[in-house]
Design a protein around this motif. Structure first.
Motif, PDB file in Angstrom:
ATOM      1  N   TYR A  27      13.209 -22.242 -36.088  1.00 59.71           N
ATOM      2  CA  TYR A  27      12.454 -23.465 -35.831  1.00 59.71           C
ATOM      3  C   TYR A  27      13.234 -24.385 -34.893  1.00 59.71           C
ATOM      4  N   ILE A  28      14.519 -24.544 -35.147  1.00 62.09           N
ATOM      5  CA  ILE A  28      15.351 -25.404 -34.299  1.00 62.09           C
ATOM      6  C   ILE A  28      15.419 -24.844 -32.882  1.00 62.09           C
ATOM      7  N   LYS A  41       6.900 -39.026 -29.211  1.00 64.84           N
ATOM      8  CA  LYS A  41       6.295 -39.507 -30.457  1.00 64.84           C
ATOM      9  C   LYS A  41       5.607 -38.378 -31.214  1.00 64.84           C
ATOM     10  N   ASN A  42       4.902 -37.527 -30.505  1.00 65.91           N
ATOM     11  CA  ASN A  42       4.258 -36.385 -31.163  1.00 65.91           C
ATOM     12  C   ASN A  42       5.296 -35.412 -31.700  1.00 65.91           C
ATOM     13  N   PHE A  43       6.345 -35.207 -30.939  1.00 63.84           N
ATOM     14  CA  PHE A  43       7.438 -34.340 -31.360  1.00 63.84           C
ATOM     15  C   PHE A  43       8.068 -34.857 -32.649  1.00 63.84           C
ATOM     16  N   LYS A  44       8.376 -36.147 -32.663  1.00 65.30           N
ATOM     17  CA  LYS A  44       8.995 -36.757 -33.833  1.00 65.30           C
ATOM     18  C   LYS A  44       8.066 -36.677 -35.043  1.00 65.30           C
ATOM     19  N   LYS A  45       6.786 -36.959 -34.824  1.00 63.29           N
ATOM     20  CA  LYS A  45       5.804 -36.903 -35.908  1.00 63.29           C
ATOM     21  C   LYS A  45       5.734 -35.510 -36.517  1.00 63.29           C
ATOM     22  N   GLU A  46       5.679 -34.495 -35.670  1.00 63.58           N
ATOM     23  CA  GLU A  46       5.606 -33.113 -36.150  1.00 63.58           C
ATOM     24  C   GLU A  46       6.891 -32.705 -36.877  1.00 63.58           C
ATOM     25  N   ALA A  47       8.037 -33.104 -36.332  1.00 63.58           N
ATOM     26  CA  ALA A  47       9.316 -32.764 -36.965  1.00 63.58           C
ATOM     27  C   ALA A  47       9.416 -33.384 -38.357  1.00 63.58           C
ATOM     28  N   LEU A  48       9.056 -34.648 -38.478  1.00 66.42           N
ATOM     29  CA  LEU A  48       9.110 -35.312 -39.781  1.00 66.42           C
ATOM     30  C   LEU A  48       8.125 -34.684 -40.759  1.00 66.42           C
ATOM     31  N   ARG A  52       9.240 -33.067 -44.321  1.00 63.38           N
ATOM     32  CA  ARG A  52       8.626 -33.469 -45.596  1.00 63.38           C
ATOM     33  C   ARG A  52       8.044 -32.264 -46.326  1.00 63.38           C
ATOM     34  N   LYS A  53       7.368 -31.409 -45.570  1.00 66.37           N
ATOM     35  CA  LYS A  53       6.767 -30.214 -46.169  1.00 66.37           C
ATOM     36  C   LYS A  53       7.843 -29.323 -46.793  1.00 66.37           C
ATOM     37  N   ALA A  54       8.938 -29.117 -46.065  1.00 63.68           N
ATOM     38  CA  ALA A  54      10.018 -28.267 -46.560  1.00 63.68           C
ATOM     39  C   ALA A  54      10.664 -28.864 -47.803  1.00 63.68           C
ATOM     40  N   LEU A  55      10.866 -30.170 -47.802  1.00 62.03           N
ATOM     41  CA  LEU A  55      11.479 -30.814 -48.964  1.00 62.03           C
ATOM     42  C   LEU A  55      10.562 -30.748 -50.185  1.00 62.03           C
TER      43      LEU A  55
END
Length: 68
Positions: A27-28, A41-48, A52-55
């Motif tokens: 993924y990285i 902004k879209n990149f950051k939104k998707e990464a966060l 969250r999903k993984a956590l």
């Protein structure tokens, strides 16, 4: 853990098995290989969203492990 998101992330990484670690690395690498014109902004939104999903999945699977 609510007071220390960094600690929560580190603990989640510590509990990963080899397959999960490989998935994170893939993924990285995908993120790093994206073109520079990707909207930040879209990149950051998707990464966060992915973090969250993984956590959440980690939290759920840890709960199941404790009760089994």
């Amino acid at each position: 853990m609510k007071n220390s998101p960094k600690l929560a992330i580190l603990q989640s990484l510590d509990t990963m098995d080899q397959v999960q670690m490989e998935n994170v690395l893939l993924y990285i690498r995908e993120i790093l290989q994206q073109p520079a014109h990707v909207d930040y902004k879209n990149f950051k939104k998707e990464a966060l969203k992915q973090i969250r999903k993984a956590l959440r999945q980690s939290k759920t699977s840890q709960g199941l492990q404790l009760t089994a």
